[in-house]
Design a protein around this motif. Structure first.
Motif, PDB file in Angstrom:
ATOM      1  N   LEU A 188       0.857  -1.178   0.000  1.00 49.44           N
ATOM      2  CA  LEU A 188       0.000   0.000   0.000  1.00 49.44           C
ATOM      3  C   LEU A 188       0.892   1.226   0.000  1.00 49.44           C
ATOM      4  CD1 LEU A 188      -2.945   1.069   0.241  1.00 49.44           C
ATOM      5  CD2 LEU A 188      -2.489   1.275   2.705  1.00 49.44           C
ATOM      6  N   ARG A 189       0.749   2.076  -1.024  1.00 42.88           N
ATOM      7  CA  ARG A 189       1.497   3.329  -1.091  1.00 42.88           C
ATOM      8  C   ARG A 189       0.537   4.472  -0.796  1.00 42.88           C
ATOM      9  NH1 ARG A 189       5.960   5.747  -5.210  1.00 42.88           N
ATOM     10  NH2 ARG A 189       7.119   4.079  -4.191  1.00 42.88           N
ATOM     11  N   ILE A 190       0.939   5.324   0.132  1.00 40.46           N
ATOM     12  CA  ILE A 190       0.177   6.506   0.510  1.00 40.46           C
ATOM     13  C   ILE A 190       1.066   7.703   0.226  1.00 40.46           C
ATOM     14  CG2 ILE A 190      -0.945   7.734   2.405  1.00 40.46           C
ATOM     15  CD1 ILE A 190      -1.082   4.938   3.815  1.00 40.46           C
ATOM     16  N   GLY A 207       9.192  11.961  11.079  1.00 42.05           N
ATOM     17  CA  GLY A 207       9.797  10.998  11.997  1.00 42.05           C
ATOM     18  C   GLY A 207       8.858   9.827  12.253  1.00 42.05           C
ATOM     19  N   LEU A 208       7.566  10.135  12.423  1.00 44.63           N
ATOM     20  CA  LEU A 208       6.563   9.076  12.585  1.00 44.63           C
ATOM     21  C   LEU A 208       6.424   8.254  11.309  1.00 44.63           C
ATOM     22  CD1 LEU A 208       3.772  10.993  14.516  1.00 44.63           C
ATOM     23  CD2 LEU A 208       5.129   9.082  15.375  1.00 44.63           C
ATOM     24  N   VAL A 209       6.425   8.925  10.173  1.00 49.19           N
ATOM     25  CA  VAL A 209       6.334   8.208   8.897  1.00 49.19           C
ATOM     26  C   VAL A 209       7.513   7.260   8.763  1.00 49.19           C
ATOM     27  CG1 VAL A 209       6.410   8.472   6.380  1.00 49.19           C
ATOM     28  CG2 VAL A 209       4.955   9.982   7.752  1.00 49.19           C
ATOM     29  N   ARG A 210       8.707   7.750   9.026  1.00 48.63           N
ATOM     30  CA  ARG A 210       9.908   6.906   8.909  1.00 48.63           C
ATOM     31  C   ARG A 210       9.846   5.717   9.878  1.00 48.63           C
ATOM     32  NH1 ARG A 210      15.849   9.214   9.817  1.00 48.63           N
ATOM     33  NH2 ARG A 210      15.274   8.978  11.990  1.00 48.63           N
ATOM     34  N   ALA A 211       9.317   5.944  11.080  1.00 50.29           N
ATOM     35  CA  ALA A 211       9.249   4.881  12.084  1.00 50.29           C
ATOM     36  C   ALA A 211       8.174   3.842  11.768  1.00 50.29           C
ATOM     37  CB  ALA A 211       8.993   5.483  13.467  1.00 50.29           C
ATOM     38  N   CYS A 212       7.069   4.238  11.147  1.00 49.83           N
ATOM     39  CA  CYS A 212       5.921   3.341  10.963  1.00 49.83           C
ATOM     40  C   CYS A 212       5.828   2.713   9.577  1.00 49.83           C
ATOM     41  CB  CYS A 212       4.621   4.081  11.255  1.00 49.83           C
ATOM     42  SG  CYS A 212       4.487   4.629  12.967  1.00 49.83           S
ATOM     43  N   ALA A 213       6.420   3.322   8.574  1.00 46.41           N
ATOM     44  CA  ALA A 213       6.325   2.807   7.205  1.00 46.41           C
ATOM     45  C   ALA A 213       7.504   1.888   6.911  1.00 46.41           C
ATOM     46  CB  ALA A 213       6.304   3.964   6.214  1.00 46.41           C
ATOM     47  N   ASN A 214       7.322   1.025   5.934  1.00 49.07           N
ATOM     48  CA  ASN A 214       8.422   0.166   5.498  1.00 49.07           C
ATOM     49  C   ASN A 214       9.499   0.981   4.792  1.00 49.07           C
ATOM     50  OD1 ASN A 214       5.805  -1.615   5.350  1.00 49.07           O
ATOM     51  ND2 ASN A 214       7.518  -2.964   5.789  1.00 49.07           N
ATOM     52  N   VAL A 215       9.046   1.950   3.997  1.00 50.25           N
ATOM     53  CA  VAL A 215       9.954   2.819   3.254  1.00 50.25           C
ATOM     54  C   VAL A 215       9.214   4.121   2.967  1.00 50.25           C
ATOM     55  CG1 VAL A 215       9.273   1.865   1.002  1.00 50.25           C
ATOM     56  CG2 VAL A 215      11.528   2.893   1.260  1.00 50.25           C
ATOM     57  N   TRP A 216       9.939   5.211   2.802  1.00 45.84           N
ATOM     58  CA  TRP A 216       9.330   6.482   2.458  1.00 45.84           C
ATOM     59  C   TRP A 216      10.290   7.239   1.554  1.00 45.84           C
ATOM     60  CZ3 TRP A 216      10.639  11.616   3.260  1.00 45.84           C
ATOM     61  CH2 TRP A 216      11.804  11.821   4.009  1.00 45.84           C
ATOM     62  N   GLU A 225       5.279   3.566   2.056  1.00 40.00           N
ATOM     63  CA  GLU A 225       4.677   2.276   1.728  1.00 40.00           C
ATOM     64  C   GLU A 225       4.549   1.402   2.968  1.00 40.00           C
ATOM     65  OE1 GLU A 225       6.080   1.756  -2.912  1.00 40.00           O
ATOM     66  OE2 GLU A 225       6.984   0.437  -1.394  1.00 40.00           O
ATOM     67  N   LEU A 226       3.458   0.654   2.982  1.00 39.30           N
ATOM     68  CA  LEU A 226       3.192  -0.341   4.015  1.00 39.30           C
ATOM     69  C   LEU A 226       3.065  -1.699   3.355  1.00 39.30           C
ATOM     70  CD1 LEU A 226       0.320   1.195   6.168  1.00 39.30           C
ATOM     71  CD2 LEU A 226       2.685   0.820   6.862  1.00 39.30           C
ATOM     72  N   GLY A 227       3.634  -2.701   3.974  1.00 40.88           N
ATOM     73  CA  GLY A 227       3.422  -4.063   3.511  1.00 40.88           C
ATOM     74  C   GLY A 227       2.211  -4.638   4.221  1.00 40.88           C
ATOM     75  N   ALA A 228       1.415  -5.419   3.498  1.00 37.74           N
ATOM     76  CA  ALA A 228       0.188  -5.977   4.070  1.00 37.74           C
ATOM     77  C   ALA A 228       0.425  -7.244   4.869  1.00 37.74           C
ATOM     78  CB  ALA A 228      -0.822  -6.246   2.950  1.00 37.74           C
ATOM     79  N   ALA A 229       1.595  -7.783   4.782  1.00 36.63           N
ATOM     80  CA  ALA A 229       1.850  -9.066   5.482  1.00 36.63           C
ATOM     81  C   ALA A 229       2.051  -8.884   6.963  1.00 36.63           C
ATOM     82  CB  ALA A 229       3.089  -9.730   4.886  1.00 36.63           C
TER      83      ALA A 229
END
Length: 136
Positions: free
Chosen positions: A74-76, A105-114, A132-136
């Motif tokens: 999922l890309r936001i 900082g939150l985006v970097r900590a919570c997303a797989n990549v930004w 991006e978030l991975g669904a797995a």
């Protein structure tokens, strides 16, 4: 549609802080309708930070873009009309007590990549900040 089919949505928003709530609720509806409710919590946080930055730190319109790419990404992203790069995020440990400036900082900590990249189209300039978030 199933999780095995790609899709993409764009929501164009005015430079108005209420657009952050509209974006978050729209994202929740999109993910729910596509059977991705398990991603809603983190996805809402990420979208809120990206759209909030686009609205607070620029003067023009903005947009939320959400894209699903099978088998599970999922890309936001948030577009805004300011071509200046975003401030590099500080480490999450450094920003957790701050009142402001924690967004990336939150985006970097919570997303797989930004990341981000500048945009130019039909004489208009701006930037696109995504994660991006991975669904797995």
């Amino acid at each position: 549609m199933t999780e095995s089919e790609p899709w993409e949505y764009s929501l164009y928003i005015p430079n108005d802080l209420r657009a952050v709530t509209v974006s978050r609720r729209t994202l929740r509806l999109i993910l729910t309708m596509h059977g991705l409710i398990r991603l809603v919590g983190v996805a809402e946080l990420l979208a809120t930070e990206l759209v909030s930055n686009a609205v607070r730190h620029t003067k023009g319109p903005a947009a939320l873009r959400v894209r699903w790419s099978p088998p599970g990404t999922l890309r936001i992203g948030a577009w805004d009309a300011d071509p200046e790069p975003p401030e590099p995020p500080a480490a999450f440990e450094q920003v957790e007590e701050m009142e402001e400036g924690r967004g990336l900082g939150l985006v970097r900590a919570c997303a797989n990549v930004w990341g981000w990249h500048p945009l130019a189209r039909h004489g208009n300039r701006g930037k696109y900040v995504w994660c991006e978030l991975g669904a797995a």
